[in-house]
Design a protein around this motif. Sequence first.
Motif, PDB file in Angstrom:
ATOM      1  N   VAL A 180       0.220  -0.929   0.043  1.00 41.57           N
ATOM      2  CA  VAL A 180      -0.066   0.356   0.061  1.00 41.57           C
ATOM      3  C   VAL A 180       1.053   1.036  -0.015  1.00 41.57           C
ATOM      4  N   LEU A 181       0.246   2.123  -0.365  1.00 42.99           N
ATOM      5  CA  LEU A 181       1.037   3.657  -0.244  1.00 42.99           C
ATOM      6  C   LEU A 181       0.528   4.192   1.185  1.00 42.99           C
ATOM      7  N   VAL A 182       1.997   4.407   1.648  1.00 45.53           N
ATOM      8  CA  VAL A 182       1.875   5.007   2.849  1.00 45.53           C
ATOM      9  C   VAL A 182       1.898   6.827   2.730  1.00 45.53           C
ATOM     10  N   VAL A 183       0.792   6.624   2.821  1.00 44.13           N
ATOM     11  CA  VAL A 183      -0.017   8.244   2.868  1.00 44.13           C
ATOM     12  C   VAL A 183       0.898   9.746   3.719  1.00 44.13           C
ATOM     13  N   PRO A 184       1.595   9.005   5.354  1.00 39.02           N
ATOM     14  CA  PRO A 184       1.718  10.212   5.510  1.00 39.02           C
ATOM     15  C   PRO A 184       3.153  10.386   5.395  1.00 39.02           C
ATOM     16  N   TYR A 185       4.155   9.421   4.810  1.00 38.30           N
ATOM     17  CA  TYR A 185       5.070  10.400   3.456  1.00 38.30           C
ATOM     18  C   TYR A 185       5.456  11.606   3.173  1.00 38.30           C
TER      19      TYR A 185
ATOM     20  N   ILE B  61      -2.580  12.138   9.810  1.00 40.67           N
ATOM     21  CA  ILE B  61      -2.385  12.839   8.480  1.00 40.67           C
ATOM     22  C   ILE B  61      -2.740  12.271   7.078  1.00 40.67           C
ATOM     23  N   THR B  62      -3.310  10.646   7.526  1.00 40.59           N
ATOM     24  CA  THR B  62      -3.835   9.453   6.817  1.00 40.59           C
ATOM     25  C   THR B  62      -5.269   9.773   6.344  1.00 40.59           C
ATOM     26  N   ASP B  63      -5.770  10.332   7.259  1.00 33.90           N
ATOM     27  CA  ASP B  63      -7.281  10.756   7.128  1.00 33.90           C
ATOM     28  C   ASP B  63      -7.142  11.716   6.635  1.00 33.90           C
ATOM     29  N   GLU B  64      -6.048  13.316   6.992  1.00 34.32           N
ATOM     30  CA  GLU B  64      -6.820  14.481   6.770  1.00 34.32           C
ATOM     31  C   GLU B  64      -6.430  14.540   4.846  1.00 34.32           C
ATOM     32  N   THR B  65      -5.356  13.912   4.433  1.00 36.62           N
ATOM     33  CA  THR B  65      -4.764  13.119   3.080  1.00 36.62           C
ATOM     34  C   THR B  65      -5.729  12.794   2.528  1.00 36.62           C
ATOM     35  N   LEU B  66      -6.666  12.077   2.782  1.00 38.36           N
ATOM     36  CA  LEU B  66      -7.710  11.420   1.675  1.00 38.36           C
ATOM     37  C   LEU B  66      -9.457  12.203   2.091  1.00 38.36           C
ATOM     38  N   SER B  67      -9.078  12.782   3.034  1.00 39.78           N
ATOM     39  CA  SER B  67     -10.114  14.065   2.853  1.00 39.78           C
ATOM     40  C   SER B  67      -9.960  15.006   1.655  1.00 39.78           C
ATOM     41  N   VAL B  68      -7.902  15.426   1.770  1.00 31.91           N
ATOM     42  CA  VAL B  68      -7.997  16.010   0.724  1.00 31.91           C
ATOM     43  C   VAL B  68      -8.638  15.254  -0.847  1.00 31.91           C
ATOM     44  N   ILE B  69      -7.609  14.409  -0.915  1.00 30.75           N
ATOM     45  CA  ILE B  69      -8.016  13.376  -2.583  1.00 30.75           C
ATOM     46  C   ILE B  69      -9.220  13.516  -2.881  1.00 30.75           C
ATOM     47  N   HIS B  70     -10.418  13.429  -1.999  1.00 31.05           N
ATOM     48  CA  HIS B  70     -12.099  13.383  -2.142  1.00 31.05           C
ATOM     49  C   HIS B  70     -12.257  14.774  -1.995  1.00 31.05           C
ATOM     50  N   HIS B  71     -11.347  16.164  -1.707  1.00 34.45           N
ATOM     51  CA  HIS B  71     -12.216  16.962  -1.753  1.00 34.45           C
ATOM     52  C   HIS B  71     -11.839  17.574  -4.102  1.00 34.45           C
ATOM     53  N   LEU B  72     -10.264  17.075  -3.851  1.00 35.65           N
ATOM     54  CA  LEU B  72      -9.829  17.569  -5.008  1.00 35.65           C
ATOM     55  C   LEU B  72     -10.013  17.134  -6.621  1.00 35.65           C
ATOM     56  N   PHE B  73     -10.176  15.733  -5.767  1.00 35.19           N
ATOM     57  CA  PHE B  73     -11.179  14.883  -7.290  1.00 35.19           C
ATOM     58  C   PHE B  73     -12.383  15.159  -7.337  1.00 35.19           C
ATOM     59  N   SER B  74     -13.290  15.970  -6.886  1.00 31.75           N
ATOM     60  CA  SER B  74     -14.501  16.114  -7.335  1.00 31.75           C
ATOM     61  C   SER B  74     -14.633  17.408  -7.626  1.00 31.75           C
TER      62      SER B  74
ATOM     63  N   PRO C 190      -9.525  -1.232  14.894  1.00 31.01           N
ATOM     64  CA  PRO C 190     -10.834  -0.685  14.132  1.00 31.01           C
ATOM     65  C   PRO C 190     -10.235   0.948  14.040  1.00 31.01           C
ATOM     66  N   ALA C 191      -9.135   1.329  13.577  1.00 31.44           N
ATOM     67  CA  ALA C 191      -9.108   2.767  13.267  1.00 31.44           C
ATOM     68  C   ALA C 191      -9.179   2.405  11.467  1.00 31.44           C
ATOM     69  N   ALA C 192      -8.652   1.885  11.160  1.00 28.63           N
ATOM     70  CA  ALA C 192      -8.465   1.225   9.302  1.00 28.63           C
ATOM     71  C   ALA C 192     -10.127   0.278   9.182  1.00 28.63           C
ATOM     72  N   MET C 193     -10.555   0.281  10.208  1.00 28.42           N
ATOM     73  CA  MET C 193     -12.138  -0.320   9.453  1.00 28.42           C
ATOM     74  C   MET C 193     -12.879   1.029   9.432  1.00 28.42           C
ATOM     75  N   ASN C 194     -12.519   1.559  10.336  1.00 27.06           N
ATOM     76  CA  ASN C 194     -13.491   2.917   9.976  1.00 27.06           C
ATOM     77  C   ASN C 194     -13.151   4.136   8.935  1.00 27.06           C
ATOM     78  N   ARG C 195     -11.768   3.998   8.953  1.00 24.02           N
ATOM     79  CA  ARG C 195     -11.466   4.776   7.294  1.00 24.02           C
ATOM     80  C   ARG C 195     -11.891   4.090   6.443  1.00 24.02           C
ATOM     81  N   ALA C 196     -12.220   2.439   6.232  1.00 21.85           N
ATOM     82  CA  ALA C 196     -12.376   2.043   5.709  1.00 21.85           C
ATOM     83  C   ALA C 196     -13.813   2.401   4.909  1.00 21.85           C
ATOM     84  N   LEU C 197     -14.851   2.349   5.923  1.00 22.71           N
ATOM     85  CA  LEU C 197     -16.558   2.489   5.652  1.00 22.71           C
ATOM     86  C   LEU C 197     -16.362   4.581   5.730  1.00 22.71           C
TER      87      LEU C 197
END
Length: 275
Positions: free
Chosen positions: A77-82, A129-142, A177-184
């Motif tokens: 997987v891509l290590v997002v916080p890097y 940082i991972t959660d924020e990056t995922l938010s950014v990706i969703h935001h920018l692709f919108s 649990p954090a990964a499962m929450n992130r997946a949802l």
Amino acid sequence: MKFAVAIRNMGPQSNRATIRACARIAEQAGFDALFVSDHLCIPPDQTEGSGGRYLDVLATLAFIAGATEKIRLGVSVLVVPYRPAVLTAKQVATIQELSGERMILGIGVGWMKPEFAALGAEFRKRGAITDETLSVIHHLFSADVPGAFDSPLVKFPSFVFLPRPKRPPIWIGGNGPAAMNRALKFGDGWHPMLPAAELKAKVEELNARARAAGRQPAEIIVRRGFRLDDTAAARAKVAAEKEAGATYFILDLGRYADEKAFGRSVETFMAKVAN
């Protein structure tokens, strides 16, 4: 169940000719996708199996995109916080655009403390940082011109985000649990590293939570390596993963010597295990 295969972007096999040959073999064999793995700064005591040689995972996917036509291209997987969030989104969009929308974005929070230190990345904040990056990706692709973004860790003004291909599927790595929450919240799939005996209950939990939230069940991805000289055992292992709830299987061939060895293993798997 769909099948993919991991290609080594580390060690002596991570050379131009071998990577290109293995990518084309995987495509011709009929795999749904191929996957590469992410490390950037291997400490000297962690080099077993790679010799410390790792190609950048996103640059490697861009190279493979140009060497193939139809097979999908993934990171497991891509290590997002890097990486900075906006730069990550731009690199992902570029690969998605130039590959003809064939990318799969597996993401993880990372675990190797010395690698975080070498990159100046904050280990303790890797989940946030991972959660924020995922938010950014969703935001920018919108949108072509998404609005400004302002969160505790990432801030930027509105700007033009082009090219803007279809956002690639996001598969969330991690077991807890954090990964499962992130997946949802952010993902289209869940990519744990749990044994089949532990996977079933977790998949049932995740799917129940998805239904309660009005979402479709997530793709469940497993990545496994096993011996191919015992066909019955290999088929039984794949069947056990499917029974546990896995919908997608990434074959990890380990340290194959070259493209010929890779091709032999791939041919055996597709002929005797996957079918």
